[in-house]
Design an enzyme around this catalytic site. Structure first.
Site, PDB file in Angstrom:
ATOM      1  N   LYS A  50      35.089  42.749  39.260  1.00  0.00           N
ATOM      2  CA  LYS A  50      35.299  41.773  38.191  1.00  0.00           C
ATOM      3  C   LYS A  50      35.368  40.358  38.739  1.00  0.00           C
ATOM      4  CE  LYS A  50      37.599  45.079  35.155  1.00  0.00           C
ATOM      5  NZ  LYS A  50      38.875  45.679  34.727  1.00  0.00           N
ATOM      6  N   GLN A  94      45.138  44.765  34.881  1.00  0.00           N
ATOM      7  CA  GLN A  94      44.442  46.015  35.168  1.00  0.00           C
ATOM      8  C   GLN A  94      45.337  47.223  34.901  1.00  0.00           C
ATOM      9  OE1 GLN A  94      41.116  46.315  36.229  1.00  0.00           O
ATOM     10  NE2 GLN A  94      41.484  48.476  35.851  1.00  0.00           N
ATOM     11  N   ASP A 117      40.502  41.608  27.230  1.00  0.00           N
ATOM     12  CA  ASP A 117      40.336  43.054  27.108  1.00  0.00           C
ATOM     13  C   ASP A 117      40.265  43.487  25.641  1.00  0.00           C
ATOM     14  OD1 ASP A 117      39.929  44.579  29.379  1.00  0.00           O
ATOM     15  OD2 ASP A 117      42.042  44.620  29.941  1.00  0.00           O
TER      16      ASP A 117
END
Length: 290
Positions: A50, A94, A117
């Protein structure tokens, strides 16, 4: 006749390039910060990828690597600091988190306008009622992959296999917005294989290796395989497979995504698109669509 293989890597590269070009055209440098707690090996790989792709797109990428022992209070304090930092347009914590940290509380603490997200309840609610929001990345990727085969999803009989908050439910809501006729199937669905076999578009997202067999698939259907499962190869090693038995499914499907190389690359590409969207909102500029 074998199915067309839907190339997620190629589409993801196209989207990443468009995101980079749009950011340059708009004269903004989106900032994405990734927070990881602990040493989960898979998470470490995801975070590296990422951050690497964030920087390759010309964004400002940063990461906070915290030890497993980090307290919930300290993680929430960091999130609040990032919420208040105008150079940070996107925040990604995460998952999974250590057991002593409540992931729902962490997600609720992220500013919804920076929730790239798309997991915050406010963004989930906006998606459910059809309002513009930050949408979960993997579901976005599924829709974009499906549109490479069916540019217009109107009227398609779509079956979503799986009902998770991260993939199944948001994919279903996005398909409804596309005017598909949507069925959400799961482990409690009666005659599950028959339900799947009626789908023009089947999205498999249950996390069970090669659950979907040939007879579950309507001839000519488009199959989007979200699953990523590691299984033994019988030679002392392991390999990645999806939720669909690919080798037999490709002989009956019209188009299918491989694992790896299908949905996976799209997730990070859509994360960058979300970060650009959040940056545009913060700068008061119209956000491009992909």
């Amino acid at each position: 006749m074998s199915a067309t293989i839907i190339d997620g890597k190629l589409l993801a590269e196209t989207i990443r390039q468009r995101v980079a070009d749009e950011a340059k055209r708009l004269g903004i440098t989106p900032g994405l910060t990734v927070v990881i707690v602990g040493e989960d090996p898979a998470s470490q790989v995801y975070v590296r990828n990422k951050v690497k792709q964030t920087e390759a797109a010309g964004f400002h990428g940063s990461e906070h690597r915290l030890p497993e022992s980090t307290s919930e209070a300290n993680l929430l304090k960091l999130v609040q600091t990032l919420n208040n930092d105008p150079s940070v347009h996107g925040i990604l914590v995460q998952l999974p988190l250590p057991d002593h940290i409540d992931p729902d509380l962490v997600i609720r603490t992220i500013d919804p306008a920076k929730d790239v997200d798309g997991f915050h309840p406010i963004n989930a609610g906006k998606l459910a009622v059809g309002q513009d929001s930050l949408v979960p990345c993997t579901p976005q990727g599924c829709i974009l992959l499906a549109k490479t085969v069916h540019p217009d999803l109107t009227g398609l009989n779509a079956v979503v296999l799986g009902r998770s908050n991260i993939v199944g439910k948001p994919v279903a809501q996005l398909l409804i917005q596309e005017s598909a006729t949507v069925t959400v199937a799961h482990s409690k669905t009666q005659d599950l294989s028959d339900v799947c076999a009626r789908a023009d578009l089947l999205v498999a997202a249950v996390g069970r290796a090669e659950l979907v067999k040939r007879h579950w698939i309507k001839p000519g259907a488009t199959v989007i395989d979200v699953g990523i499962n590691r299984v033994a190869d019988g030679l002392g090693k392991s390999r990645l497979v999806g939720d669909v038995a690919f080798n037999e499914a490709k002989e009956i499907a019209g188009a299918i995504t491989p694992v790896p190389g299908g949905v996976g690359p799209m997730t990070i590409a859509c994360l960058l698109a979300n970060t650009l969207k959040a940056a545009c909102w913060a700068e008061g500029k119209p956000a491009p669509t992909f």
